[in-house]
Motif scaffolding. Structure first.
Motif, short mmCIF file in Angstrom:
data_model
loop_
_atom_site.label_atom_id
_atom_site.label_comp_id
_atom_site.label_asym_id
_atom_site.label_seq_id
_atom_site.Cartn_x
_atom_site.Cartn_y
_atom_site.Cartn_z
N GLN A 9 0.84 -1.20 0.00
CA GLN A 9 0.00 0.00 0.00
C GLN A 9 0.88 1.25 0.00
N LEU A 10 1.89 1.25 0.86
CA LEU A 10 2.80 2.39 0.94
C LEU A 10 3.64 2.51 -0.34
N ALA A 11 4.06 1.37 -0.88
CA ALA A 11 4.87 1.40 -2.10
C ALA A 11 4.07 1.96 -3.26
N SER A 12 2.82 1.54 -3.41
CA SER A 12 2.00 2.01 -4.52
C SER A 12 1.78 3.51 -4.42
N ARG A 13 1.64 4.02 -3.19
CA ARG A 13 1.48 5.47 -3.03
C ARG A 13 2.74 6.20 -3.47
N SER A 14 3.90 5.68 -3.06
CA SER A 14 5.16 6.32 -3.44
C SER A 14 5.38 6.26 -4.94
N LEU A 15 5.03 5.16 -5.56
CA LEU A 15 5.23 5.02 -7.00
C LEU A 15 4.37 6.01 -7.78
N LYS A 16 3.20 6.33 -7.25
CA LYS A 16 2.30 7.27 -7.92
C LYS A 16 2.63 8.73 -7.58
N ALA A 17 3.10 8.96 -6.35
CA ALA A 17 3.17 10.34 -5.86
C ALA A 17 4.49 11.04 -6.11
N ASN A 18 5.58 10.30 -6.30
CA ASN A 18 6.87 10.97 -6.45
C ASN A 18 7.75 10.22 -7.44
N HIS A 19 8.93 10.77 -7.64
CA HIS A 19 9.86 10.21 -8.62
C HIS A 19 11.01 9.46 -7.95
N ALA A 20 10.81 9.01 -6.73
CA ALA A 20 11.83 8.23 -6.05
C ALA A 20 12.11 6.96 -6.85
N THR A 21 13.35 6.53 -6.83
CA THR A 21 13.69 5.31 -7.55
C THR A 21 13.06 4.10 -6.89
N ILE A 22 12.88 3.07 -7.67
CA ILE A 22 12.31 1.83 -7.13
C ILE A 22 13.23 1.26 -6.06
N SER A 23 14.53 1.40 -6.26
CA SER A 23 15.49 0.91 -5.26
C SER A 23 15.32 1.61 -3.92
N SER A 24 15.15 2.94 -3.96
CA SER A 24 15.01 3.69 -2.70
C SER A 24 13.70 3.35 -2.00
N ILE A 25 12.65 3.13 -2.77
CA ILE A 25 11.37 2.73 -2.18
C ILE A 25 11.51 1.36 -1.52
N ALA A 26 12.20 0.44 -2.21
CA ALA A 26 12.41 -0.90 -1.66
C ALA A 26 13.18 -0.84 -0.35
N LEU A 73 11.25 0.40 2.67
CA LEU A 73 10.26 -0.54 3.17
C LEU A 73 10.88 -1.82 3.71
N GLY A 74 12.22 -1.85 3.80
CA GLY A 74 12.88 -2.97 4.46
C GLY A 74 13.31 -4.11 3.57
N TYR A 75 13.31 -3.92 2.26
CA TYR A 75 13.73 -4.99 1.36
C TYR A 75 15.22 -4.85 1.06
N ASP A 76 15.93 -5.98 1.09
CA ASP A 76 17.37 -5.98 0.90
C ASP A 76 17.78 -5.85 -0.56
N SER A 77 16.86 -6.18 -1.48
CA SER A 77 17.21 -6.11 -2.90
C SER A 77 15.99 -5.68 -3.71
N ASP A 78 16.28 -5.14 -4.89
CA ASP A 78 15.19 -4.75 -5.79
C ASP A 78 14.39 -5.96 -6.22
N SER A 79 15.06 -7.08 -6.43
CA SER A 79 14.36 -8.28 -6.90
C SER A 79 13.39 -8.81 -5.84
N ALA A 80 13.78 -8.76 -4.56
CA ALA A 80 12.88 -9.21 -3.50
C ALA A 80 11.65 -8.31 -3.42
N PHE A 81 11.88 -6.99 -3.53
CA PHE A 81 10.77 -6.04 -3.52
C PHE A 81 9.86 -6.26 -4.73
N SER A 82 10.43 -6.40 -5.91
CA SER A 82 9.64 -6.57 -7.12
C SER A 82 8.81 -7.85 -7.06
N HIS A 83 9.41 -8.91 -6.53
CA HIS A 83 8.69 -10.18 -6.40
C HIS A 83 7.49 -10.02 -5.47
N ALA A 84 7.71 -9.37 -4.31
CA ALA A 84 6.62 -9.17 -3.35
C ALA A 84 5.54 -8.26 -3.93
#
Length: 306
Positions: A253-270, A273-284
């Motif tokens: 829920q928080l990630a979707s808000r960040s993806l819509k609301a700002n231009h932060a990189t996917i890595s920084s959002i991950a 939110l406590g994810y160690d890697s972009d791939s783990a975040f993307s999978h979740a």
């Protein structure tokens, strides 16, 4: 901030519409499924309400309010035996959003519709298709007042009007949710049922306060003050999902808000939110949201752009 307030703070009204209906004599009208949630108040007279999928018709009197939280067809009428006309036939001639049917001298309804994004699913999944608030209650008086204010704000645009309209939508929604939580017999698993439980609600509040933490069921049980097995069972009974599945869904829920609301990189959002890697975040993210973070951002941008 309590969990309900926090979820409401994520909601942004993507559209709001006011409509009224004056009717009299013998009348019956079919309405299409509303796009979003629809609040209504009976200002004068009485009518029958039928909603697709709801077994029994509902009698509404002056002062009653009702909320439609699902995309289902519904009907309003003076007599259940009458053939109905489609709402388009009268609303195409509406003046200032108010349509007229029959003699238009015995019945008056005002309504507001709010379209929210998918962040609202946490709230609406816990509501019945139609919630009725009877006249004389505090909730009904607040809803009626807010609908009148909504009509005024939309009819006479003023500086800051969009903010006022959005807050009116939140006020009406809170009143209905409070009423729902106060009622007995609402035992279907839902987020609302979970957050209203003292111990489960405390754990949910802890998750919201620190979503990046590597939560375990033992951690959350300790916050709730019960054993691990008792907490896990109680959480599933109230929320309909496991505690760690809730952690994942709230993060998304928080990630979707960040993806819509700002231009932060996917890595920084991950990372946030406590994810160690972009791939783990993307999978979740893909497991819960059914698309990748990049696809979600592109889709959201295409919706906003027109």
């Amino acid at each position: 901030m309590d969990p309900l307030s926090e979820v409401l703070s994520l909601l942004t009204a993507q559209g709001s519409v006011f409509a009224g209906l004056k009717a009299g004599g013998s009348w019956a009208i079919d309405f299409p499924p509303p796009d979003g949630i629809k609040f209504n108040a009976i200002v004068e007279g009485a009518c029958w309400l039928t909603v697709d999928g709801v077994e029994k018709p509902i009698r509404l009197e002056s002062g009653d309010c009702f909320l439609l939280s699902r995309k289902r067809t519904f009907s309003l009428c003076s007599d259940l035996s009458l053939p109905a006309i489609h709402s388009d036939e009268i609303y195409c001639h509406a003046v200032n959003g108010i349509a007229r049917c029959g003699t238009a001298d015995a019945f008056f309804l005002i309504g507001g519709r709010f379209a929210f994004g998918e962040e609202a699913n946490l709230l609406f999944d816990g509501l019945p298709p139609v919630a009725v608030i009877k006249s004389g209650s505090d909730q009904a008086s607040v809803l009626s007042w807010a609908l009148h204010r909504l009509a005024h704000e939309l009819a006479t645009p003023s500086p800051g009007g969009s903010v006022v309209v959005q807050h009116l939508g939140h006020i009406m929604l809170v009143q209905v949710l409070r009423l729902y939580l106060e009622q007995e017999g609402n035992n279907m698993p839902s987020w609302l049922l979970a957050v209203s439980d003292l111990r489960i609600g405390t754990a949910i509040q802890a998750i919201h306060a620190d979503p990046a933490r590597s939560w375990t069921v033992e951690d959350l049980a300790q916050v709730a003050g019960v054993s691990r097995s008792t907490f896990a069972l109680h959480f599933k009974q109230k929320a309909g999902i496991t505690p760690l599945e809730y952690v994942s869904r709230w993060r998304m829920q928080l990630a979707s808000r960040s993806l819509k609301a700002n231009h932060a990189t996917i890595s920084s959002i991950a990372q946030k939110l406590g994810y160690d890697s972009d791939s783990a975040f993307s999978h979740a993210f893909k497991r819960i949201m059914k698309c990748s973070p990049r696809e979600y951002r592109e889709k959201s941008a295409s919706v906003i752009r027109p």
